[in-house]
Design a protein around this motif. Structure first.
Motif, PDB file in Angstrom:
ATOM      1  N   GLU A 190      50.703  30.642  39.017  1.00  0.00           N
ATOM      2  CA  GLU A 190      51.089  31.396  40.212  1.00  0.00           C
ATOM      3  C   GLU A 190      49.962  32.328  40.650  1.00  0.00           C
ATOM      4  OE1 GLU A 190      53.886  32.849  43.231  1.00  0.00           O
ATOM      5  OE2 GLU A 190      53.565  30.994  42.098  1.00  0.00           O
ATOM      6  N   ALA A 191      49.323  32.985  39.685  1.00  0.00           N
ATOM      7  CA  ALA A 191      48.208  33.870  40.024  1.00  0.00           C
ATOM      8  C   ALA A 191      47.055  33.083  40.632  1.00  0.00           C
ATOM      9  CB  ALA A 191      47.748  34.616  38.774  1.00  0.00           C
ATOM     10  N   GLY A 192      46.731  31.931  40.043  1.00  0.00           N
ATOM     11  CA  GLY A 192      45.653  31.105  40.573  1.00  0.00           C
ATOM     12  C   GLY A 192      45.929  30.622  41.980  1.00  0.00           C
ATOM     13  N   ARG A 193      47.187  30.382  42.267  1.00  0.00           N
ATOM     14  CA  ARG A 193      47.574  29.938  43.609  1.00  0.00           C
ATOM     15  C   ARG A 193      47.165  30.955  44.672  1.00  0.00           C
ATOM     16  NH1 ARG A 193      53.962  29.516  45.285  1.00  0.00           N
ATOM     17  NH2 ARG A 193      53.690  28.862  47.460  1.00  0.00           N
ATOM     18  N   TRP A 194      47.167  32.237  44.305  1.00  0.00           N
ATOM     19  CA  TRP A 194      46.843  33.297  45.260  1.00  0.00           C
ATOM     20  C   TRP A 194      45.425  33.838  45.081  1.00  0.00           C
ATOM     21  CZ3 TRP A 194      50.290  33.004  48.850  1.00  0.00           C
ATOM     22  CH2 TRP A 194      51.620  32.717  48.553  1.00  0.00           C
ATOM     23  N   GLY A 195      44.618  33.139  44.293  1.00  0.00           N
ATOM     24  CA  GLY A 195      43.225  33.531  44.154  1.00  0.00           C
ATOM     25  C   GLY A 195      42.968  34.614  43.128  1.00  0.00           C
ATOM     26  N   LEU A 196      43.878  34.792  42.158  1.00  0.00           N
ATOM     27  CA  LEU A 196      43.711  35.803  41.118  1.00  0.00           C
ATOM     28  C   LEU A 196      43.285  35.143  39.811  1.00  0.00           C
ATOM     29  CD1 LEU A 196      46.963  37.883  41.799  1.00  0.00           C
ATOM     30  CD2 LEU A 196      44.763  37.972  42.987  1.00  0.00           C
ATOM     31  N   ARG A 197      42.525  35.875  39.011  1.00  0.00           N
ATOM     32  CA  ARG A 197      42.065  35.373  37.714  1.00  0.00           C
ATOM     33  C   ARG A 197      43.053  35.766  36.617  1.00  0.00           C
ATOM     34  NH1 ARG A 197      37.868  38.297  39.510  1.00  0.00           N
ATOM     35  NH2 ARG A 197      38.043  39.732  37.744  1.00  0.00           N
ATOM     36  N   SER A 198      43.118  34.936  35.584  1.00  0.00           N
ATOM     37  CA  SER A 198      44.010  35.217  34.458  1.00  0.00           C
ATOM     38  C   SER A 198      43.292  34.934  33.152  1.00  0.00           C
ATOM     39  CB  SER A 198      45.277  34.353  34.525  1.00  0.00           C
ATOM     40  OG  SER A 198      45.967  34.534  35.732  1.00  0.00           O
ATOM     41  N   ARG A 199      43.709  35.628  32.119  1.00  0.00           N
ATOM     42  CA  ARG A 199      43.258  35.311  30.766  1.00  0.00           C
ATOM     43  C   ARG A 199      44.344  35.743  29.787  1.00  0.00           C
ATOM     44  NH1 ARG A 199      40.138  39.391  32.661  1.00  0.00           N
ATOM     45  NH2 ARG A 199      40.256  41.433  31.626  1.00  0.00           N
ATOM     46  N   SER A 200      44.510  34.921  28.772  1.00  0.00           N
ATOM     47  CA  SER A 200      45.531  35.184  27.762  1.00  0.00           C
ATOM     48  C   SER A 200      44.858  35.649  26.484  1.00  0.00           C
ATOM     49  CB  SER A 200      46.344  33.913  27.487  1.00  0.00           C
ATOM     50  OG  SER A 200      47.278  34.135  26.453  1.00  0.00           O
ATOM     51  N   HIS A 201      45.387  36.693  25.895  1.00  0.00           N
ATOM     52  CA  HIS A 201      44.884  37.187  24.622  1.00  0.00           C
ATOM     53  C   HIS A 201      45.759  36.627  23.507  1.00  0.00           C
ATOM     54  CE1 HIS A 201      41.852  40.065  26.041  1.00  0.00           C
ATOM     55  NE2 HIS A 201      42.659  40.270  27.059  1.00  0.00           N
ATOM     56  N   ARG A 202      45.331  35.514  22.946  1.00  0.00           N
ATOM     57  CA  ARG A 202      46.018  34.872  21.822  1.00  0.00           C
ATOM     58  C   ARG A 202      47.478  34.552  22.150  1.00  0.00           C
ATOM     59  NH1 ARG A 202      44.689  38.778  16.834  1.00  0.00           N
ATOM     60  NH2 ARG A 202      45.712  40.245  18.253  1.00  0.00           N
ATOM     61  N   ASP A 203      47.743  34.253  23.415  1.00  0.00           N
ATOM     62  CA  ASP A 203      49.110  33.981  23.862  1.00  0.00           C
ATOM     63  C   ASP A 203      50.038  35.136  23.506  1.00  0.00           C
ATOM     64  OD1 ASP A 203      50.704  32.376  25.365  1.00  0.00           O
ATOM     65  OD2 ASP A 203      51.419  31.161  23.698  1.00  0.00           O
ATOM     66  N   TRP A 204      49.463  36.327  23.500  1.00  0.00           N
ATOM     67  CA  TRP A 204      50.151  37.539  23.061  1.00  0.00           C
ATOM     68  C   TRP A 204      50.357  38.458  24.258  1.00  0.00           C
ATOM     69  CZ3 TRP A 204      47.834  41.825  19.491  1.00  0.00           C
ATOM     70  CH2 TRP A 204      48.855  42.453  18.776  1.00  0.00           C
ATOM     71  N   ALA A 205      49.242  38.801  24.898  1.00  0.00           N
ATOM     72  CA  ALA A 205      49.284  39.573  26.138  1.00  0.00           C
ATOM     73  C   ALA A 205      48.548  38.783  27.212  1.00  0.00           C
ATOM     74  CB  ALA A 205      48.631  40.934  25.945  1.00  0.00           C
ATOM     75  N   LEU A 206      48.982  38.954  28.444  1.00  0.00           N
ATOM     76  CA  LEU A 206      48.389  38.242  29.571  1.00  0.00           C
ATOM     77  C   LEU A 206      47.785  39.251  30.534  1.00  0.00           C
ATOM     78  CD1 LEU A 206      48.025  35.513  31.083  1.00  0.00           C
ATOM     79  CD2 LEU A 206      50.220  35.967  32.196  1.00  0.00           C
ATOM     80  N   VAL A 207      46.583  38.952  31.017  1.00  0.00           N
ATOM     81  CA  VAL A 207      45.916  39.793  32.004  1.00  0.00           C
ATOM     82  C   VAL A 207      45.719  38.982  33.276  1.00  0.00           C
ATOM     83  CG1 VAL A 207      43.781  41.009  32.594  1.00  0.00           C
ATOM     84  CG2 VAL A 207      44.755  41.246  30.308  1.00  0.00           C
ATOM     85  N   ILE A 208      46.115  39.549  34.400  1.00  0.00           N
ATOM     86  CA  ILE A 208      45.881  38.959  35.722  1.00  0.00           C
ATOM     87  C   ILE A 208      45.138  40.002  36.535  1.00  0.00           C
ATOM     88  CG2 ILE A 208      46.959  38.100  37.833  1.00  0.00           C
ATOM     89  CD1 ILE A 208      49.341  37.202  36.125  1.00  0.00           C
ATOM     90  N   GLU A 209      44.019  39.612  37.165  1.00  0.00           N
ATOM     91  CA  GLU A 209      43.234  40.633  37.851  1.00  0.00           C
ATOM     92  C   GLU A 209      42.544  40.096  39.091  1.00  0.00           C
ATOM     93  OE1 GLU A 209      40.346  42.241  35.190  1.00  0.00           O
ATOM     94  OE2 GLU A 209      39.164  40.408  35.080  1.00  0.00           O
ATOM     95  N   ALA A 210      42.112  41.049  39.899  1.00  0.00           N
ATOM     96  CA  ALA A 210      41.317  40.768  41.098  1.00  0.00           C
ATOM     97  C   ALA A 210      40.180  41.769  41.141  1.00  0.00           C
ATOM     98  CB  ALA A 210      42.178  40.884  42.351  1.00  0.00           C
ATOM     99  N   GLY A 211      39.005  41.307  41.588  1.00  0.00           N
ATOM    100  CA  GLY A 211      37.834  42.171  41.646  1.00  0.00           C
ATOM    101  C   GLY A 211      36.945  41.989  40.436  1.00  0.00           C
ATOM    102  N   ASP A 212      35.676  42.414  40.566  1.00  0.00           N
ATOM    103  CA  ASP A 212      34.726  42.241  39.461  1.00  0.00           C
ATOM    104  C   ASP A 212      33.816  43.456  39.310  1.00  0.00           C
ATOM    105  OD1 ASP A 212      33.249  41.964  41.737  1.00  0.00           O
ATOM    106  OD2 ASP A 212      32.547  39.924  41.324  1.00  0.00           O
ATOM    107  N   VAL A 213      34.347  44.638  39.612  1.00  0.00           N
ATOM    108  CA  VAL A 213      33.575  45.875  39.477  1.00  0.00           C
ATOM    109  C   VAL A 213      34.071  46.635  38.253  1.00  0.00           C
ATOM    110  CG1 VAL A 213      32.961  46.091  41.902  1.00  0.00           C
ATOM    111  CG2 VAL A 213      35.168  46.934  41.122  1.00  0.00           C
ATOM    112  N   PRO A 214      33.294  47.614  37.759  1.00  0.00           N
ATOM    113  CA  PRO A 214      33.644  48.251  36.485  1.00  0.00           C
ATOM    114  C   PRO A 214      34.939  49.063  36.502  1.00  0.00           C
ATOM    115  CG  PRO A 214      31.312  48.554  36.975  1.00  0.00           C
ATOM    116  CD  PRO A 214      31.934  47.997  38.208  1.00  0.00           C
TER     117      PRO A 214
END
Length: 496
Positions: free
Chosen positions: A63-87
């Motif tokens: 769903e996040a990818g559908r709207w142009g957002l990045r995702s990453r899973s931490h050991r299938d434990w916690a999920l991060v969805i984000e936009a932007g690439d600044v500090p």
């Protein structure tokens, strides 16, 4: 101060939400359909929960990818969805797990996401899947503007919030660093700038039934509640009466007429066979932080047993059950010696969430919400001293201990979040036309995990009731769309 939001940007965000309403509602319904109930007691239940979380994560990534957002899973434990690439990062801690639905829903399956009467019904619509999807679609609306972001937005999604297993979001915080500010949509509107503490305590007892002697009535089992942070709406007990316990039986029947209420009914007493008694009491579920809003079925059952049967249960057991009932009936903690109040956060509360008694054993799970000025350590020590004075405390081997990580009450240091708070206030004012007050909260959220965190929605008492942990949890469609717009405008002020 936050960057001003032009009327053109505000209109563009509102237009995006309006155009995509069908997809927005379909997404909310789909996430509700994953039965991610945390806190299973057995291995099979935990495996099922982990499978449902994995499936929900996979769907969220798509769903996040559908709207142009990045995702990453931490050991299938916690999920991060984000936009932007600044500090610099604006964090949005959320959770995908929910509490058990309970029974008696008016609109059928609590994991269907049914839309009826202009509302989306289902467990998690308010706590916390509705806010999760509102934030995801708010970020999607901002990304659709096609403008560069001066700050990243990071949704940090945990899966054990309801059972105080917060290690997953703590892991993300420690691995990637805490956000500049965190917005926690797990409380209420307008803004929540303080929370009471959190202390779960387990009262346990073990004894030798033979050593205590034979009583005319034997308590074979007592069970109530399934989560420490929910007021139980059902309790049941099984007892065995000896042939000489006719008087005790009469006292029990007489006491039952005085227990309960017109709203929840009176105790149900059945005699399936000679000498065997089965009792069920009913109550009203409520969030453990607000026990006065519910009706605790466990306390009614304790009052019936200790008051109706008395010494027929055995003096030690009856005395302990009566003392437990009296202490927890006083939900402000006076009997436990923890009564205290803060001018902003309010009073300390206590709720009995889970109770199990068997021959030779007892376990009661207590949920305390200490207000500012009362530490969790001081509360635990006071409760320990009071329990030691109960009749039967020594004979039943009663002991008390914290059952998970305690958290202290806090007030937000608003000076450290001036720009963020101003952005939230401006967005709320812009969308609703109301002035944004700062509120306290009795519950506990991920704001206790992240520094510089403030609660923000999803419920606004002026337009919809808060139904966290209750039967018939729901969110009006109009309120869900309102929330997306509030979140989108707030984040836009902070990241554009």
């Amino acid at each position: 101060m936050p960057a001003p939001l032009s009327s053109a940007v505000s209109a563009a965000l509102a237009g995006w939400i309006q155009r995509h309403e069908p997809e927005i509602l379909a997404g909310l319904r789909r996430l509700i359909q994953f039965p991610t109930v945390s806190g299973a007691a057995d291995a099979a239940g935990r495996q099922a929960f982990e499978r449902h979380v994995h499936e929900a994560h996979h769907w969220l990534i798509c769903e996040a990818g559908r709207w142009g957002l990045r995702s990453r899973s931490h050991r299938d434990w916690a999920l991060v969805i984000e936009a932007g690439d600044v500090p610099e990062v604006i964090g949005v801690p959320l959770h995908v797990d929910v509490v058990p639905p309970g029974e008696g829903w008016r609109h059928g399956d609590p994991f269907s996401g049914t839309i009826e009467d202009g509302q989306v019904w289902g467990r998690g619509t308010q706590d916390n899947k509705g806010p999760l999807m509102a934030m995801l679609h708010a970020v999607a609306a901002i990304v659709a503007l096609g403008r560069p972001l001066r700050r990243r937005v990071k949704l940090i999604i945990g899966h054990g919030e309801e059972v105080s297993e917060w290690e997953d979001v703590e892991y993300v915080r420690d691995l990637e660093g805490p956000p500049l500010w965190s917005i926690v949509p797990d409380s209420s509107f307008p803004l929540v700038t303080g929370e009471k503490g959190w202390l779960n305590a387990a009262l346990r007892g073990d004894w030798d039934p033979v050593a205590l002697g034979e009583a005319p009535v034997r308590l074979e089992s007592l069970m109530a509640g399934d989560r420490v942070n929910i007021v139980p709406d059902r309790a049941q007990a099984a007892l065995q009466f000896s042939a000489s316990a006719d008087e005790a039986r009469q006292r029990l029947e007489a006491a039952a007429a005085k227990i309960g209420s017109d709203e929840v009914g009176r105790p149900e007493i059945a005699w399936p066979e000679p000498g065997r008694c089965e009792i069920v009491t009913h109550g009203k579920r409520a969030h453990g932080s607000s026990p006065h809003r519910g009706h605790n079925a466990a306390l009614d059952l304790l009052r019936l047993l200790s008051g109706g049967l008395g010494a027929s249960l055995g003096e030690e057991l009856s005395g302990t059950l009566g003392a437990l009932e009296a202490a927890c009936r006083d939900h402000l903690g006076g009997v436990f010696g923890v009564k205290s109040e803060h001018p902003f956060l309010g009073a300390t509360t206590v709720s009995l969430g889970v109770l199990q008694v068997r021959p030779g054993g007892l376990e009661a799970l207590l949920n305390f919400r200490p207000t500012l000025g009362l530490t969790t350590a001081a509360a635990l020590e006071s409760v320990h001293r009071r329990i030691a004075e109960w009749p039967g405390a020594t004979a039943l081997g009663l002991r008390l201990e914290a059952s998970d990580q305690p958290y202290e009450a806090f007030l937000v240091e608003t000076s450290e979040m001036a720009e963020c708070i101003a952005a939230l206030e401006d967005a709320f004012r812009s969308v609703t036309g109301a002035e944004p007050a700062h509120l306290p909260m009795s519950g506990s959220t991920y704001a206790k995990v992240f520094p510089r965190a403030v609660g923000f929605g999803p419920c606004w008492s002026a337009q919809e009731p808060g139904l966290f942990h209750q039967i018939d949890e729901r969110i009006p469609v109009a309120s869900h769309l309102r929330n997306i717009r509030i979140y989108a405008e707030a984040l836009a002020r902070l990241v554009l």
